[in-house]
Motif scaffolding. Structure first.
Motif: not given
Length: 109
Positions: A23-27, A74-77, A83-84
């Protein structure tokens, strides 16, 4: 989810072979999407909810129409990390359920 709408067995096979689920958190900068109006409506609705209002519900698929820099991530899970797994079990602190107050049969009011 990169494979959600794919039907091509060859492409799906390639995706399955490149690693584990992530799961990628992207701005995503607004100029990189065609959804600037929908994003603005979401921001105003969030503000309205903070004041106790119940704005109209809405959603949209935000996607970039141009390449983004690596700094946009911003982050990679990754599958197997705490966290995943936690993302599939609930919502982050501060999450606002937009259904609360909308339908009494959902909230028991």
């Amino acid at each position: 989810m990169a494979s959600m709408w794919l039907r091509d067995a060859n492409v799906l096979g390639t995706l399955c072979g490149i690693g584990k689920p992530r799961i990628l958190k992207i701005a995503v900068p607004l100029p990189s999407t065609v959804h600037t109006y929908s994003a603005a409506v979401a921001v105003i609705a969030t503000y309205a909810r903070s004041l106790g209002c119940i704005p109209s519900k809405g959603d949209f698929d935000l996607y970039a129409t141009a390449a983004l820099p690596a700094t946009a991530i911003l982050s990679v899970h990754s599958d197997g990390e705490p966290t995943f797994g936690a993302m599939g079990c609930g919502y982050p602190e501060g999450y606002t359920d937009v259904n609360i107050g909308r339908w009494k049969e959902l909230t028991g009011e």
